[in-house]
Design an enzyme around this catalytic site. Structure first.
Site, short mmCIF file in Angstrom:
data_model
loop_
_atom_site.label_atom_id
_atom_site.label_comp_id
_atom_site.label_asym_id
_atom_site.label_seq_id
_atom_site.Cartn_x
_atom_site.Cartn_y
_atom_site.Cartn_z
CE LYS A 80 -4.57 0.91 0.81
NZ LYS A 80 -5.76 0.07 0.60
CB VAL A 181 -22.64 8.31 2.20
CG1 VAL A 181 -23.59 7.19 2.52
CG2 VAL A 181 -22.92 9.52 3.06
#
Ligand SMILES: NC(=O)c1ccc[n+]([C@@H]2O[C@H](COP(=O)([O-])OP(=O)(O)OC[C@H]3O[C@@H](n4cnc5c(N)ncnc54)[C@H](O)[C@@H]3O)[C@@H](O)[C@H]2O)c1
Ligand SMILES: CC(C)C[C@H](N)C(=O)O
EC number: 1.4.1.9
Length: 364
Positions: A80, A181
């Site tokens: 990563k 969200v």
């Protein structure tokens, strides 16, 4: 931070610090384990308070990718990158191209893609300098933005978790509390809304909340309220470590199933969930849809093949619950066992030398 002590404890292979003064690039590439293949994992761009915090995030996320790729059955190791910076202010072409040259320098040991704070456009800039990048524009034959596929995988994994927690995998009428969200969770909410679930959402970004309210009839709550709302399922889809000493006592959900990486602050929190009978769906098993999708690019991207593989997330989540019940261990430990056993099996099966690809003297 004692870097070598940490790397030794969790068996990391390599940590690369990238600095480019012209573009302002400050990045850390962490490669955890390449037993199964080259390390594939996304690039996160985030404003870290300290350099230690950035290094720790890169290391933890890279290890998560080793386990995610192994558990998903991919022939890939884990790595990563974190880029230190504000994705809203600090992006420029030179920065991603400089980063692309660092990836090229690793000669295929690390392959990148999107994560929090990076986009398909950023990957396209990296691609100007290296082929070791996935999730670029579909015009290049790539799979594009992985988030919708991650969301579909989380949706399928949530259904498997509902089966474990409630005896049925139907999400109709279930109340799901969604934290964050963004790219993944917006698409997840869409699947949940379509199936007839009730949504409670929160985000530090008010526009993101409003979009979910408008599009899916979601109920909005403040960021700190999300843990204690009346719901069946808690879906952490923002950043990590939201399952901790402060939040667990507030949770009313029977099931936890979400997209975020590193959801447990540490493993003791997985133990507490197990004792409380809360069904915790290990993050790296349920959120593997994106990496499964981008990994398919290594064979020449085929959407149908990739989506077929994403469907296996339902079975993988079910298998983790079975191991957890069989061995009476928390689900996070069951997932680790599943991933580690595969890595061990492959490590041993490779003990016999077999010439693959070019003859070793062919370039003389
Ligand atoms: N994008 C993928 O394909 C993918 C794949 C696997 C895992 N993940 C993980 O899923 C998570 C979400 O990824 P994404 O790509 O949707 O990122 P994103 O940046 O698009 O979305 C994250 C959202 O969380 C919000 N947020 C941040 N802190 C918050 C807080 N304290 N409370 C409430 N909301 C908060 C942000 O405002 C943002 O809207 C990350 O942990 C990521 O590592 C993403
Ligand atoms: C390779 C990517 C799609 C990585 C993704 N951000 C993940 O955490 O799985």
């Amino acid at each position: 931070m004692k870097i070598f002590t940490y790397m030794k404890e969790y068996d990391y292979e390599q940590l690369v610090f990238c600095q480019d003064e012209t573009s302002g690039l400050k990045a850390i590439i962490a490669i955890h384990d390449t037993t199964l293949g080259p390390a594939l994992g996304g690039t996160r761009m985030w404003t870290y308070e300290t350099e230690d915090e950035a290094i720790e995030d890169a290391l933890r996320l890279a290890k998560g990718m080793t386990y995610k790729n192994a558990a998903a059955g991919l022939n890939l190791g884990g790595g990563k990158t974190v880029i230190i910076g504000d994705p809203k202010k600090d992006k420029n072409e030179e920065l991603f191209r400089a980063f692309g040259r660092y990836i090229q320098g690793l000669n295929g040991r690390y392959i990148t893609a999107e994560d929090v704070g990076t986009t398909v456009q950023d990957m396209d800039l990296i691609h100007e300098e290296t082929d070791y990048v996935t999730g670029i524009s579909p015009a290049f034959g790539s799979s594009g933005n992985p988030s919708p596929v991650t969301a579909y995988g989380v949706y399928r994994g949530m259904k498997a978790a509902a089966k474990e927690g409630f005896g049925s995998d139907s999400l109709e009428g279930k109340t799901v509390a969604v934290q964050g969200v963004g790219n993944v969770a917006y698409n997840l909410c869409s699947h949940l809304h379509e199936e007839g679930a009730n949504l409670i959402v929160t985000d530090i970004n008010k526009e993101a909340v409003q979009r979910a309210v408008n599009d899916f009839g979601a109920k909005a709550v403040d960021t700190e309220e999300i843990y204690g709302v009346d719901c069946d399922i808690y879906a952490p889809c923002a950043l990590g470590a939201t399952i901790n000493d402060e939040t667990i006592p507030q949770l009313k959900a029977k099931v936890i199933a979400g997209a975020a990486n590193n959801q447990l602050k540490d493993t003791t929190h997985g133990d507490i969930l197990h004792e409380k009978g809360i069904v915790y769906t290990p993050d790296y098993v349920i959120n593997a849809g994106g990496v499964i999708n981008v990994a398919d690019e290594l064979n020449g991207y085929n959407k149908e093949r990739a989506m077929k593989r994403v469907e296996t997330i339902y079975d993988n989540v079910t298998k983790v619950f079975e191991i957890s019940r069989r061995d009476n261990i928390p689900t996070y430990a069951a997932a680790d066992r599943m991933a580690e056993e595969r890595i061990q099996r492959m490590r041993h099966s490779r003990s016999q030398f077999l010439q693959n690809g070019h003859h070793i003297l062919s370039r003389r």
